[in-house]
Design a protein around this motif. Sequence first.
Motif, PDB file in Angstrom:
ATOM      1  N   ALA A 246       1.452   9.253  -5.889  1.00 18.51           N
ATOM      2  CA  ALA A 246       1.893  10.605  -5.537  1.00 18.51           C
ATOM      3  C   ALA A 246       2.991  11.115  -6.467  1.00 18.51           C
ATOM      4  O   ALA A 246       3.429  12.254  -6.339  1.00 18.51           O
ATOM      5  N   GLY A 247       3.450  10.256  -7.380  1.00 23.68           N
ATOM      6  CA  GLY A 247       4.455  10.683  -8.334  1.00 23.68           C
ATOM      7  C   GLY A 247       5.878  10.606  -7.830  1.00 23.68           C
ATOM      8  O   GLY A 247       6.781  11.196  -8.435  1.00 23.68           O
ATOM      9  N   LEU A 248       6.104   9.878  -6.742  1.00 21.23           N
ATOM     10  CA  LEU A 248       7.468   9.742  -6.239  1.00 21.23           C
ATOM     11  C   LEU A 248       8.269   8.838  -7.185  1.00 21.23           C
ATOM     12  O   LEU A 248       7.755   7.864  -7.732  1.00 21.23           O
ATOM     13  N   ALA A 249       9.519   9.139  -7.348  1.00 23.57           N
ATOM     14  CA  ALA A 249      10.379   8.430  -8.299  1.00 23.57           C
ATOM     15  C   ALA A 249      10.861   7.116  -7.700  1.00 23.57           C
ATOM     16  O   ALA A 249      12.012   6.972  -7.281  1.00 23.57           O
ATOM     17  N   LEU A 250       9.956   6.144  -7.636  1.00 21.01           N
ATOM     18  CA  LEU A 250      10.294   4.822  -7.116  1.00 21.01           C
ATOM     19  C   LEU A 250      10.026   3.774  -8.187  1.00 21.01           C
ATOM     20  O   LEU A 250       9.170   3.973  -9.054  1.00 21.01           O
ATOM     21  N   PRO A 251      10.716   2.661  -8.157  1.00 19.55           N
ATOM     22  CA  PRO A 251      10.390   1.571  -9.080  1.00 19.55           C
ATOM     23  C   PRO A 251       8.942   1.126  -8.875  1.00 19.55           C
ATOM     24  O   PRO A 251       8.463   1.051  -7.743  1.00 19.55           O
ATOM     25  N   LYS A 252       8.254   0.847  -9.984  1.00 19.66           N
ATOM     26  CA  LYS A 252       6.851   0.463  -9.893  1.00 19.66           C
ATOM     27  C   LYS A 252       6.708  -0.970  -9.406  1.00 19.66           C
ATOM     28  O   LYS A 252       7.557  -1.823  -9.643  1.00 19.66           O
ATOM     29  N   LEU A 253       5.570  -1.215  -8.751  1.00 25.36           N
ATOM     30  CA  LEU A 253       5.188  -2.596  -8.497  1.00 25.36           C
ATOM     31  C   LEU A 253       4.813  -3.216  -9.837  1.00 25.36           C
ATOM     32  O   LEU A 253       4.002  -2.661 -10.575  1.00 25.36           O
ATOM     33  N   LEU A 254       5.394  -4.339 -10.159  1.00 21.78           N
ATOM     34  CA  LEU A 254       5.089  -4.960 -11.435  1.00 21.78           C
ATOM     35  C   LEU A 254       3.844  -5.825 -11.377  1.00 21.78           C
ATOM     36  O   LEU A 254       3.290  -6.187 -12.410  1.00 21.78           O
ATOM     37  N   GLU A 255       3.395  -6.135 -10.182  1.00 25.18           N
ATOM     38  CA  GLU A 255       2.250  -7.024 -10.062  1.00 25.18           C
ATOM     39  C   GLU A 255       1.392  -6.585  -8.889  1.00 25.18           C
ATOM     40  O   GLU A 255       1.902  -6.316  -7.799  1.00 25.18           O
ATOM     41  N   THR A 256       0.097  -6.475  -9.113  1.00 26.56           N
ATOM     42  CA  THR A 256      -0.837  -6.144  -8.046  1.00 26.56           C
ATOM     43  C   THR A 256      -1.672  -7.376  -7.723  1.00 26.56           C
ATOM     44  O   THR A 256      -1.562  -8.408  -8.385  1.00 26.56           O
ATOM     45  N   ASP A 257      -2.511  -7.263  -6.713  1.00 23.90           N
ATOM     46  CA  ASP A 257      -3.330  -8.408  -6.326  1.00 23.90           C
ATOM     47  C   ASP A 257      -4.249  -8.843  -7.463  1.00 23.90           C
ATOM     48  O   ASP A 257      -4.554  -8.064  -8.379  1.00 23.90           O
ATOM     49  N   TYR A 258      -4.704 -10.075  -7.382  1.00 27.90           N
ATOM     50  CA  TYR A 258      -5.537 -10.661  -8.439  1.00 27.90           C
ATOM     51  C   TYR A 258      -6.988 -10.213  -8.254  1.00 27.90           C
ATOM     52  O   TYR A 258      -7.900 -11.012  -8.057  1.00 27.90           O
ATOM     53  N   VAL A 259      -7.177  -8.911  -8.326  1.00 28.73           N
ATOM     54  CA  VAL A 259      -8.498  -8.314  -8.146  1.00 28.73           C
ATOM     55  C   VAL A 259      -8.676  -7.216  -9.190  1.00 28.73           C
ATOM     56  O   VAL A 259      -7.734  -6.851  -9.891  1.00 28.73           O
ATOM     57  N   ASN A 260      -9.884  -6.684  -9.269  1.00 28.07           N
ATOM     58  CA  ASN A 260     -10.161  -5.610 -10.220  1.00 28.07           C
ATOM     59  C   ASN A 260      -9.393  -4.347  -9.844  1.00 28.07           C
ATOM     60  O   ASN A 260      -9.328  -3.975  -8.670  1.00 28.07           O
ATOM     61  N   THR A 261      -8.857  -3.682 -10.846  1.00 27.52           N
ATOM     62  CA  THR A 261      -8.174  -2.416 -10.608  1.00 27.52           C
ATOM     63  C   THR A 261      -9.147  -1.351 -10.131  1.00 27.52           C
ATOM     64  O   THR A 261      -8.826  -0.543  -9.254  1.00 27.52           O
ATOM     65  N   ILE A 262     -10.345  -1.358 -10.689  1.00 24.40           N
ATOM     66  CA  ILE A 262     -11.370  -0.376 -10.328  1.00 24.40           C
ATOM     67  C   ILE A 262     -12.364  -1.042  -9.385  1.00 24.40           C
ATOM     68  O   ILE A 262     -13.138  -1.918  -9.798  1.00 24.40           O
ATOM     69  N   PRO A 263     -12.380  -0.662  -8.113  1.00 26.24           N
ATOM     70  CA  PRO A 263     -13.332  -1.255  -7.172  1.00 26.24           C
ATOM     71  C   PRO A 263     -14.764  -0.942  -7.579  1.00 26.24           C
ATOM     72  O   PRO A 263     -15.036   0.070  -8.254  1.00 26.24           O
ATOM     73  N   THR A 264     -15.696  -1.774  -7.160  1.00 26.83           N
ATOM     74  CA  THR A 264     -17.101  -1.569  -7.501  1.00 26.83           C
ATOM     75  C   THR A 264     -17.585  -0.187  -7.085  1.00 26.83           C
ATOM     76  O   THR A 264     -18.313   0.490  -7.821  1.00 26.83           O
ATOM     77  N   ALA A 265     -17.159   0.274  -5.917  1.00 28.37           N
ATOM     78  CA  ALA A 265     -17.604   1.570  -5.412  1.00 28.37           C
ATOM     79  C   ALA A 265     -17.108   2.725  -6.274  1.00 28.37           C
ATOM     80  O   ALA A 265     -17.699   3.813  -6.253  1.00 28.37           O
TER      81      ALA A 265
ATOM     82  N   ARG B 175       0.827  -1.208   0.000  1.00 26.84           N
ATOM     83  CA  ARG B 175       0.000   0.000   0.000  1.00 26.84           C
ATOM     84  C   ARG B 175       0.864   1.263   0.000  1.00 26.84           C
ATOM     85  O   ARG B 175       0.542   2.259  -0.645  1.00 26.84           O
ATOM     86  N   THR B 176       1.963   1.209   0.713  1.00 29.93           N
ATOM     87  CA  THR B 176       2.859   2.369   0.751  1.00 29.93           C
ATOM     88  C   THR B 176       3.472   2.619  -0.624  1.00 29.93           C
ATOM     89  O   THR B 176       3.550   3.771  -1.087  1.00 29.93           O
ATOM     90  N   LEU B 177       3.896   1.546  -1.298  1.00 30.81           N
ATOM     91  CA  LEU B 177       4.464   1.702  -2.634  1.00 30.81           C
ATOM     92  C   LEU B 177       3.420   2.200  -3.627  1.00 30.81           C
ATOM     93  O   LEU B 177       3.711   3.045  -4.492  1.00 30.81           O
ATOM     94  N   GLN B 178       2.191   1.686  -3.511  1.00 31.25           N
ATOM     95  CA  GLN B 178       1.128   2.159  -4.393  1.00 31.25           C
ATOM     96  C   GLN B 178       0.842   3.637  -4.156  1.00 31.25           C
ATOM     97  O   GLN B 178       0.630   4.410  -5.101  1.00 31.25           O
ATOM     98  N   HIS B 179       0.829   4.027  -2.893  1.00 32.13           N
ATOM     99  CA  HIS B 179       0.592   5.432  -2.562  1.00 32.13           C
ATOM    100  C   HIS B 179       1.727   6.311  -3.111  1.00 32.13           C
ATOM    101  O   HIS B 179       1.482   7.392  -3.664  1.00 32.13           O
ATOM    102  N   ALA B 180       2.940   5.824  -2.978  1.00 30.54           N
ATOM    103  CA  ALA B 180       4.082   6.591  -3.476  1.00 30.54           C
ATOM    104  C   ALA B 180       4.011   6.742  -4.994  1.00 30.54           C
ATOM    105  O   ALA B 180       4.293   7.818  -5.547  1.00 30.54           O
ATOM    106  N   GLU B 181       3.612   5.664  -5.669  1.00 33.17           N
ATOM    107  CA  GLU B 181       3.490   5.725  -7.129  1.00 33.17           C
ATOM    108  C   GLU B 181       2.421   6.725  -7.537  1.00 33.17           C
ATOM    109  O   GLU B 181       2.617   7.541  -8.442  1.00 33.17           O
TER     110      GLU B 181
END
Length: 894
Positions: free
Chosen positions: A56-75, A48-54
């Motif tokens: 926010a535009g911080l210059a960090l290496p991206k997570l190459l893989e996220t959880d096996y769930v929808n990117t856009i939550p139903t809400a 979650r911290t890495l996702q938040h940093a990404e």
Amino acid sequence: MSDPVGKLPSELDQLPDRDTEETAEWAASLDAVAQAAGTRRAEYLLRRTLQHAEAAGLALPKLLETDYVNTIPTAAEPEFPGDEAMEAKITAWNRWNAAAMVTRGSKHGVGGHIATFASAAWLYETGFQHFFRGKESDGSGDQLYIQGHASPGIYARAFLDGRISEQQLDNFRQESGGNGLPSYPHPRRLPWLWEFPTVSMGLGPLSAIYQARFNRYLQNRSIKDTANSHVWAFLGDGEMDEPESTAALALASREQLDNLTFVINCNLQRLDGPVRANFRVVQELEAQFRGAGWNVIKSLWGSAWDELFQLDTTGALVRRLREVPDAQFQTYATRDVAYIRQHFFGANAELVQLAGVLSDAKIAECFHSSRGGHEPRKVYAAYKAALEHKGAPTVILAQTVKGYTLGAGFESKNANHQMKKLTVDEFKDMRDLLGLPIPDSAFADGQVPYGHPGANSPEVQYLNERRAALGGPAPARKVKHVALPAPADRSFAPLLKGSGKQEMATTMAFVRLVKDLMRDKETGKRWVPIVPDEARTFGMESLFPSAGIYSPLGQTYEPVDRDQLMYYKEAKDGQILNEGITEAGAMADFIAACTSYATHGEPMIPFYIFYSMFGWQRTADQMWQLADQLGKGFIVGATAGRTTLTGEGLQHADGHSHLIASTNPASLNYDPAFAFEIAVIVKDGLRRMYGEKPEDVFYYLTVYNEPKVQPAMPEGVEEGILKGLYRFNTAADLAEVAPAADAPKIQLMASGTAIHWILEAQKLLAADWNVSADVWSATSWGELRRDALECDEALLRGEVRTPYVTRALEGAQGPVLAVSDWMRQVPDQISQWVEQDYTSLGTDGFGLSDTREGARRHFGVDAQSIVVAALAQLARRGEVPASSVKEARERYGL
């Protein structure tokens, strides 16, 4: 969580730590979470911290893989703007007719594919109803690369909107009668509907990237406003294994092509079985695309899964989804609830507890059908997010069930790609599932009926209203012919008058011609030079500062050669497409430019120049794609022939590209010997492809890197140059060594650089052996053959026509000896229509490294070898003594 013993140093060890105490506190906090709440909680916080940093535009290496769930939550899903019930009816009719068309066709043995569209129906329908722009607004609209195996669904939709008749549906894959439908997207076969051929898998995604890039090229060069055009490429997860599918991902992100969206139908199945039986293809693709800089949107789970995720307070469900391999998940889609409870939820106590509050119906719905790719709201949310994302291309990974709605006999079965029909009972079950008003009586003859709600039905009215709002029907290909004026004759004049005493290779002659044509006030801006990182090899560096190399970023650096006359200049409005080392990418560029006349109503004149060995041999599949897409332009095989490229060896020695090119009906293939021939061919090519009556052809020219004095054009040879053969000179023209009037006669014929060998042989034959030889330039073996074949076909219709090659050689005395820098099969293409005795010499076999002279002696095509072959031909006819052949061998050291 202390550092592991023996830990390798990382890039962080090279950065100064300005506050070691703060760093220690962060590490201690993470250790405390892991000890108190477990490692899973610590992992979650880090992610979650890495996702938040990404975000926010911080210059960090991206997570190459996220959880096996929808990117856009139903809400977070946007409000759906359409009438879901009405769109469900439209989709149901299209599902039905797609399956009916293939099933009915199977009775004729023509086959077809049902399962692909069944899984992807909502991926297409949501786009057609809400996103895909037609061509009736600005003439360009969106560019749709339809997955080839889904074509029955597209035909079904065109049937619903009235563009295709029931008779045409019944002629699916039966085209010879003139009223059929091609199996897949084939523009040449159905040019009013299809824009892009895609079923040669891997070429669709590659071409889509370069089409999006070419759209920006047109925009940045102020030729066409393409700001509203979006490229959509529909692909299969199995198709992504083709190397071409992912070859240009970095280009798309590097050039920030946010006018491009890939939609990958992840039904987890390829043609024979699971795409990644022991792995998870969605996660693999996500990592691949995110690593390449793409925006990734996953639409995996339907709304039925919402309850499960809400109950998953420990993350056990998400972890389980991340670990189950695709082949096992495919099995869940076909098994009963008891099996799923045991094998999926039985993995640990947390999941057993979660499953305890779920009904059997809920579990069956989730695992058997509820996928993100099957729900228009989920698909709409993904598409909308893709269009709103700026600065990078987007890939949507949509999970579906292959064969969805076709019944238990089809859904998720390994063999469903090869299954071509449903039984009547299966159709009735499908009808009931889809809620279609088709009575049992419609099946009375055992034939499945087509279904249509009527031209004035609410469904058709809704469909037409949506398409009208989006700019007209889609897919559609519309050509509004724009004839280009012929360039001024002054551009061609230097090549027609020859080079005087200066030597010039035909490669340089072509480049000089195009450089002059690019200065033409009317059409100069429409030339598109394309080269895969060999511009300097072909003498094109003079174009760098004048035309500029296209880059959407312009030039953000000072080039190292800025102080030189021909410096390396990149520009946002640059004209040259210098592709780097990618012939496939250059061909994709070429195809986009060749078809701009149809895609955007803007005819462009591309020429793609390359080492001839790395054209037809390497990317011939794309040449067929070009032909199918009705492209127009010049393909230039430079450093051509098997003996001209000294020292490069076997893999660079092309002796066969003309043979491969001759297999393509749309390719007009020329092997010019002289600069003036190039001028005549290019001028006529511009007329044939871009004039008042344009033809759907393209040109393949081979040019050479061997400097020679270029003669002026003789009078009256234009027709012969274009048709493929003319007499360049006669033995009588050799005043200083003219043979006797009664000397034996032979006709020497050559193409390309071989013309110089037979000119030398002509002199040797006259001076040493008193043999009279005429010299013929065969500019196109292929066009001579094409004409002859047309004459043969005419004969079957009762028309008597004499092939041009026969007429051209009529009255020529003696045998014919044809020579080229190609394998003998190239000149042998015309042998059956030559009435004289005919033999050939060529460069059959593998190439080799040597001097030009050494290579030509090796293959037996140098002037001395030609003389011996000519004498042998005449000796067989009794026109010279047999001893002359032996004497010539000895004299010339053969």
